[in-house]
Motif scaffolding. Structure first.
Motif, PDB file in Angstrom:
ATOM      1  N   PHE A  23       0.832  -1.205   0.000  1.00 29.05           N
ATOM      2  CA  PHE A  23       0.000   0.000   0.000  1.00 29.05           C
ATOM      3  C   PHE A  23       0.860   1.246   0.000  1.00 29.05           C
ATOM      4  O   PHE A  23       0.500   2.273  -0.592  1.00 29.05           O
ATOM      5  CB  PHE A  23      -0.955  -0.004   1.196  1.00 29.05           C
ATOM      6  CG  PHE A  23      -1.992   1.086   1.091  1.00 29.05           C
ATOM      7  CD1 PHE A  23      -1.902   2.223   1.878  1.00 29.05           C
ATOM      8  CD2 PHE A  23      -3.037   0.980   0.191  1.00 29.05           C
ATOM      9  CE1 PHE A  23      -2.851   3.233   1.762  1.00 29.05           C
ATOM     10  CE2 PHE A  23      -3.987   1.985   0.063  1.00 29.05           C
ATOM     11  CZ  PHE A  23      -3.894   3.113   0.852  1.00 29.05           C
ATOM     12  N   ASN A  24       1.983   1.189   0.679  1.00 30.08           N
ATOM     13  CA  ASN A  24       2.903   2.333   0.642  1.00 30.08           C
ATOM     14  C   ASN A  24       3.396   2.601  -0.775  1.00 30.08           C
ATOM     15  O   ASN A  24       3.610   3.750  -1.165  1.00 30.08           O
ATOM     16  CB  ASN A  24       4.083   2.098   1.582  1.00 30.08           C
ATOM     17  CG  ASN A  24       3.713   2.300   3.035  1.00 30.08           C
ATOM     18  OD1 ASN A  24       2.716   2.964   3.348  1.00 30.08           O
ATOM     19  ND2 ASN A  24       4.471   1.710   3.931  1.00 30.08           N
ATOM     20  N   ILE A  69       0.713   4.580  -2.308  1.00 34.96           N
ATOM     21  CA  ILE A  69       0.790   5.974  -1.854  1.00 34.96           C
ATOM     22  C   ILE A  69       1.857   6.723  -2.634  1.00 34.96           C
ATOM     23  O   ILE A  69       1.626   7.796  -3.193  1.00 34.96           O
ATOM     24  CB  ILE A  69       1.093   6.060  -0.340  1.00 34.96           C
ATOM     25  CG1 ILE A  69      -0.043   5.443   0.469  1.00 34.96           C
ATOM     26  CG2 ILE A  69       1.299   7.517   0.078  1.00 34.96           C
ATOM     27  CD1 ILE A  69       0.272   5.313   1.954  1.00 34.96           C
ATOM     28  N   GLN A  72       0.138   9.564  -4.820  1.00 34.43           N
ATOM     29  CA  GLN A  72      -0.240  10.650  -3.913  1.00 34.43           C
ATOM     30  C   GLN A  72      -0.208  12.015  -4.610  1.00 34.43           C
ATOM     31  O   GLN A  72      -1.074  12.856  -4.382  1.00 34.43           O
ATOM     32  CB  GLN A  72       0.656  10.657  -2.666  1.00 34.43           C
ATOM     33  CG  GLN A  72       2.125  10.903  -2.917  1.00 34.43           C
ATOM     34  CD  GLN A  72       2.926  10.982  -1.620  1.00 34.43           C
ATOM     35  OE1 GLN A  72       2.405  11.391  -0.579  1.00 34.43           O
ATOM     36  NE2 GLN A  72       4.187  10.594  -1.667  1.00 34.43           N
ATOM     37  N   ASP A  86      -5.053  17.369   3.838  1.00 33.63           N
ATOM     38  CA  ASP A  86      -5.954  16.587   4.693  1.00 33.63           C
ATOM     39  C   ASP A  86      -6.822  15.650   3.863  1.00 33.63           C
ATOM     40  O   ASP A  86      -7.022  14.486   4.216  1.00 33.63           O
ATOM     41  CB  ASP A  86      -6.870  17.531   5.490  1.00 33.63           C
ATOM     42  CG  ASP A  86      -6.140  18.211   6.636  1.00 33.63           C
ATOM     43  OD1 ASP A  86      -6.706  19.157   7.200  1.00 33.63           O
ATOM     44  OD2 ASP A  86      -5.009  17.802   6.943  1.00 33.63           O
ATOM     45  N   THR A 135      -6.344  14.547   0.847  1.00 33.70           N
ATOM     46  CA  THR A 135      -5.536  13.500   0.195  1.00 33.70           C
ATOM     47  C   THR A 135      -5.274  12.379   1.193  1.00 33.70           C
ATOM     48  O   THR A 135      -5.391  11.190   0.871  1.00 33.70           O
ATOM     49  CB  THR A 135      -4.201  14.073  -0.303  1.00 33.70           C
ATOM     50  OG1 THR A 135      -4.449  15.150  -1.207  1.00 33.70           O
ATOM     51  CG2 THR A 135      -3.354  13.012  -0.991  1.00 33.70           C
ATOM     52  N   GLN A 136      -4.959  12.776   2.396  1.00 36.35           N
ATOM     53  CA  GLN A 136      -4.739  11.781   3.441  1.00 36.35           C
ATOM     54  C   GLN A 136      -5.994  10.968   3.669  1.00 36.35           C
ATOM     55  O   GLN A 136      -5.940   9.733   3.757  1.00 36.35           O
ATOM     56  CB  GLN A 136      -4.339  12.512   4.714  1.00 36.35           C
ATOM     57  CG  GLN A 136      -4.008  11.597   5.870  1.00 36.35           C
ATOM     58  CD  GLN A 136      -3.556  12.404   7.065  1.00 36.35           C
ATOM     59  OE1 GLN A 136      -2.511  13.048   7.043  1.00 36.35           O
ATOM     60  NE2 GLN A 136      -4.339  12.376   8.112  1.00 36.35           N
ATOM     61  N   PHE A 194      -6.546   8.312   0.981  1.00 38.80           N
ATOM     62  CA  PHE A 194      -5.734   7.087   1.069  1.00 38.80           C
ATOM     63  C   PHE A 194      -6.117   6.237   2.276  1.00 38.80           C
ATOM     64  O   PHE A 194      -6.012   5.002   2.229  1.00 38.80           O
ATOM     65  CB  PHE A 194      -4.245   7.438   1.080  1.00 38.80           C
ATOM     66  CG  PHE A 194      -3.709   7.737  -0.292  1.00 38.80           C
ATOM     67  CD1 PHE A 194      -3.600   9.036  -0.740  1.00 38.80           C
ATOM     68  CD2 PHE A 194      -3.348   6.697  -1.149  1.00 38.80           C
ATOM     69  CE1 PHE A 194      -3.130   9.325  -2.025  1.00 38.80           C
ATOM     70  CE2 PHE A 194      -2.872   6.968  -2.427  1.00 38.80           C
ATOM     71  CZ  PHE A 194      -2.765   8.282  -2.861  1.00 38.80           C
ATOM     72  N   VAL A 195      -6.551   6.867   3.333  1.00 40.12           N
ATOM     73  CA  VAL A 195      -7.017   6.077   4.479  1.00 40.12           C
ATOM     74  C   VAL A 195      -8.260   5.275   4.084  1.00 40.12           C
ATOM     75  O   VAL A 195      -8.371   4.088   4.382  1.00 40.12           O
ATOM     76  CB  VAL A 195      -7.331   6.993   5.681  1.00 40.12           C
ATOM     77  CG1 VAL A 195      -8.040   6.220   6.784  1.00 40.12           C
ATOM     78  CG2 VAL A 195      -6.041   7.616   6.217  1.00 40.12           C
ATOM     79  N   TYR A 218      -7.264   2.449   1.836  1.00 44.92           N
ATOM     80  CA  TYR A 218      -6.684   1.318   2.581  1.00 44.92           C
ATOM     81  C   TYR A 218      -7.793   0.442   3.182  1.00 44.92           C
ATOM     82  O   TYR A 218      -7.729  -0.788   3.139  1.00 44.92           O
ATOM     83  CB  TYR A 218      -5.768   1.842   3.679  1.00 44.92           C
ATOM     84  CG  TYR A 218      -5.085   0.741   4.458  1.00 44.92           C
ATOM     85  CD1 TYR A 218      -5.553   0.351   5.712  1.00 44.92           C
ATOM     86  CD2 TYR A 218      -3.982   0.061   3.928  1.00 44.92           C
ATOM     87  CE1 TYR A 218      -4.944  -0.663   6.421  1.00 44.92           C
ATOM     88  CE2 TYR A 218      -3.373  -0.963   4.629  1.00 44.92           C
ATOM     89  CZ  TYR A 218      -3.857  -1.317   5.876  1.00 44.92           C
ATOM     90  OH  TYR A 218      -3.254  -2.330   6.577  1.00 44.92           O
ATOM     91  N   ARG A 219      -8.804   1.127   3.720  1.00 53.94           N
ATOM     92  CA  ARG A 219      -9.915   0.371   4.322  1.00 53.94           C
ATOM     93  C   ARG A 219     -10.719  -0.382   3.261  1.00 53.94           C
ATOM     94  O   ARG A 219     -11.335  -1.385   3.547  1.00 53.94           O
ATOM     95  CB  ARG A 219     -10.839   1.324   5.077  1.00 53.94           C
ATOM     96  CG  ARG A 219     -10.254   1.889   6.357  1.00 53.94           C
ATOM     97  CD  ARG A 219     -11.346   2.255   7.340  1.00 53.94           C
ATOM     98  NE  ARG A 219     -12.281   3.216   6.763  1.00 53.94           N
ATOM     99  CZ  ARG A 219     -12.324   4.493   7.068  1.00 53.94           C
ATOM    100  NH1 ARG A 219     -11.448   4.988   7.925  1.00 53.94           N
ATOM    101  NH2 ARG A 219     -13.209   5.300   6.543  1.00 53.94           N
TER     102      ARG A 219
END
Lengths: 172, 310
Positions: free
Chosen positions: A15-16, A19, A23, A42, A44-45, A48-49, A52-53
Motif C-alpha cells: 500500500f505504501n 501511496i 499521492q 488533509d 488527500t490523506q 488514502f485512508v 486502505y480500508r
C-alpha cells in the motif's frame, strides 16, 4: 481479490507503494478543487485512508487509478458540501474562494480556473489530463457517459468564452 | 482575434501544484483509525471556565487597534471584548505609527505568497528609527529526519531557543520540516523590495520598519505526532511579537483560554483544526492541530516554559 494475493506481512508495504506512486496525482486533483494546501493535504490523506480500508473493493489492479480517483472525488464532494453549509453559501458560490496564490501562469487563467466547481475540475482532470474515456469517467462520477460528453462540451465552450471575454484570445 | 498557442490541456496542466510527501502522515492516520476513532469536539465550546477571570466567547468579531498597540477583539453582537496586549520594549508610538500598526493587521490578512517564490511581507513606516524588515522565505525549508537537526540548528540565523525547544517536544513530535525568517540590513532590504515589487500579487505590498531589540525572526515547524490518539495535522510557529498574530480572521469565532495563567486565544478552522495563539516573553506561539483543546493547551504550556527562559 488483490488484497488476498498479498500476505499480511507486506500488505502495508504494497500500500505504501500505492501511496508513493499516486499521492501527487490525487493531491493535484484535490488541490485544484479546494484551492488551499492544508485542506488538500488533509483530503488527500483521507482519500488514502479510505482506500486502505476499501482495498477489498479493488478487483483489478490495472484500474487502481480510476479507483483512487473515485474515492478522491467523493471525498472532495463531501468537503465541498460540508463547507457550503458552514459558509451558508449556495454550493455554487463556494467557488468564489480564490486560489491562495497564482498557481497558473497568469492572472486570467488563475481567475477563470478558480471559477470551476468540483465536478468541472473532475471532468477536466479525468478527460483532459488523464485522457480517460467517458465510460471510465462515468464509473467514477456515477453519471452516464452521454451526460458527461455534453457537460464537457459545454464546459469547453464556457472556458473559450471566458478567455475570449477577458483577453480576446481563444484556445484550440 | 488571436489564437493561444497552448491547448486546453497545456493551460489546465500548467498549474504549479506543490509537491507532497504524505506517506508518513497517511500511515499514522491508518494506525489511528485502526486503534479507534479519535474523538475531538466538532463545535467550539461556548465557554471555558478560567480561574478568577471572565469567560469570553465570540461570534462575529471586529478587531480594534488601540493606542498602546494592543488589539481588542469585539463581539459584534454582545459587545464583549478581549484585548491582546503587545509589549514592544515599552515604545509609545505617535499617530503615524499607530496608523501603520493598523496596516499590519490588514497586511497579515493580505499576505500573498508567490507560489514557489519567496513569500515576502514588508512593513514600511520609518520615523527616524533603525529599519528592520521581516522577510519570510517560504521556500527555504529544512528537512529534518529523525534526530538530525544539524542543518536547522547550525544555521547562523537560528534563534537561540530552537534547540531547547526541539529537545523539549521530541517526546511528542518528530519535526518534519522547518522554515525560518530572518533580519536583513538596509541594503538587502532595498534590494529585496526592488525585486519583489514587480512580482507582488494583487498589487499589494505592506512594508514596515520597526525597531526590535529581541531576535527578529521566527521559526515554523511542521510536526509529526508520535501519539496519533492525541494530535493530527500539527504545526507550530514561533516569532517575535512585533508582528501581531491572530488565531483567525474577521468573522472567526474566537475563544479565550488560559495558558500558564496567561490569557491566550483559540479559534477553529473549517477543517476542524484548532489554532491556539499564546504570547510569552515577546514571542507569539501559533500552534495548530486537530486535537482535544486540553491537549493543545498542555503542549503550548510546555513550549511557553521553554521560551520564558529566552
Amino acid at each position: 481479490m488483490i488484497k488476498n494475493m498479498i500476505t499480511k506481512k507486506n500488505e502495508r508495504e504494497q500500500f505504501n507503494d500505492v501511496i508513493r506512486t499516486h499521492q501527487q496525482m490525487i493531491f493535484a486533483y484535490i488541490f485544484r478543487i479546494v484551492k488551499n494546501y492544508q485542506d488538500a493535504e488533509d483530503l488527500t490523506q483521507d482519500t488514502f485512508v479510505k482506500a486502505y480500508r476499501k482495498m477489498d473493493t479493488l478487483k483489478d489492479n490495472r484500474k487502481i487509478k480510476s479507483w483512487l480517483y473515485q474515492i478522491a472525488y467523493h471525498t472532495a464532494m463531501d468537503y465541498v458540501r460540508k463547507r457550503s453549509v458552514l459558509l451558508l453559501f449556495d454550493a455554487s458560490k463556494v467557488n468564489e474562494v480564490v486560489y491562495e496564490v497564482d498557481y497558473f501562469s497568469d492572472e486570467t487563467t488563475n481567475e477563470i480556473m478558480a471559477t470551476l466547481n468540483y465536478k468541472e475540475h473532475t471532468l477536466m482532470t479525468l478527460r483532459v489530463l488523464e485522457e480517460m474515456s467517458y465510460e471510465e469517467i462515468s464509473s467514477i462520477m456515477h453519471v452516464s457517459s452521454t451526460v458527461l460528453r455534453k457537460r464537457y462540451e459545454r464546459l469547453i465552450k464556457k472556458l473559450r468564452k471566458q478567455f475570449l471575454d477577458k483577453e480576446g484570445e481563444i484556445f484550440e | 482575434m488571436r489564437y493561444l498557442s497552448n491547448s486546453i490541456k497545456d493551460i489546465y496542466g500548467s498549474a504549479k501544484i506543490p509537491t507532497v510527501d504524505l506517506e508518513k502522515q497517511i500511515n499514522h492516520a491508518i494506525d489511528r483509525n485502526k486503534k479507534g476513532k479519535v474523538s475531538f469536539k466538532t463545535v467550539l465550546i461556548a465557554a471555558v471556565i478560567i480561574t478568577l477571570s471572565t469567560v469570553i466567547t465570540f461570534a462575529t468579531v471586529t478587531i480594534k487597534m488601540n493606542q498602546d498597540r494592543s488589539r481588542t477583539l469585539v463581539d459584534n453582537e454582545t459587545n464583549n471584548q478581549f484585548t491582546l496586549s503587545m509589549d514592544d520594549n515599552n515604545q509609545k508610538f505617535d499617530k503615524e505609527e499607530e496608523q501603520a500598526s493598523k496596516d499590519i493587521v490588514a497586511a497579515v490578512y493580505h499576505i500573498k505568497p508567490e507560489g514557489d517564490q519567496a513569500r515576502v511581507v514588508y512593513y514600511d513606516y520609518s520615523h527616524e528609527k533603525e529599519p528592520i524588515v521581516w522577510i519570510t522565505a517560504a521556500d527555504d525549508r529544512f528537512k529534518v529526519v529523525d534526530d538530525d537537526y544539524s542543518e536547522l540548528l547550525t544555521h547562523d540565523k537560528t534563534p537561540t531557543y530552537l534547540e531547547t525547544l526541539i529537545t523539549s517536544i521530541k517526546s511528542d513530535f518528530e519535526v518534519l520540516s522547518g522554515t525560518y525568517s530572518y533580519q536583513v540590513d538596509e541594503t538587502t532590504r532595498l534590494e529585496l523590495i526592488e525585486s519583489v515589487v514587480p512580482k507582488s500579487t494583487f498589487g499589494e505590498i505592506y512594508v514596515e520598519l520597526r525597531p526590535v531589540e529581541k531576535q527578529l525572526w521566527g521559526v515554523s515547524l511542521k510536526l509529526l505526532t508520535k501519539d496519533v490518539e492525541r494530535f493530527h495535522s500539527t504545526s507550530i510557529a514561533i516569532y517575535n511579537s512585533s508582528v501581531f498574530s491572530s488565531p483567525g480572521y474577521e468573522g472567526s469565532s474566537f475563544e479565550s483560554v488560559m495558558v500558564n495563567d496567561q490569557e491566550a486565544m483559540m479559534s477553529k478552522r473549517s477543517n476542524g483544526a484548532y489554532i491556539l495563539v499564546a504570547e510569552v516573553n515577546g514571542y507569539f506561539i501559533n500552534f495548530e492541530a486537530k486535537a482535544e483543546k486540553e491537549d493543545m493547551i498542555e503542549f503550548v504550556e510546555k513550549v511557553t516554559k521553554v521560551l520564558e527562559k529566552y
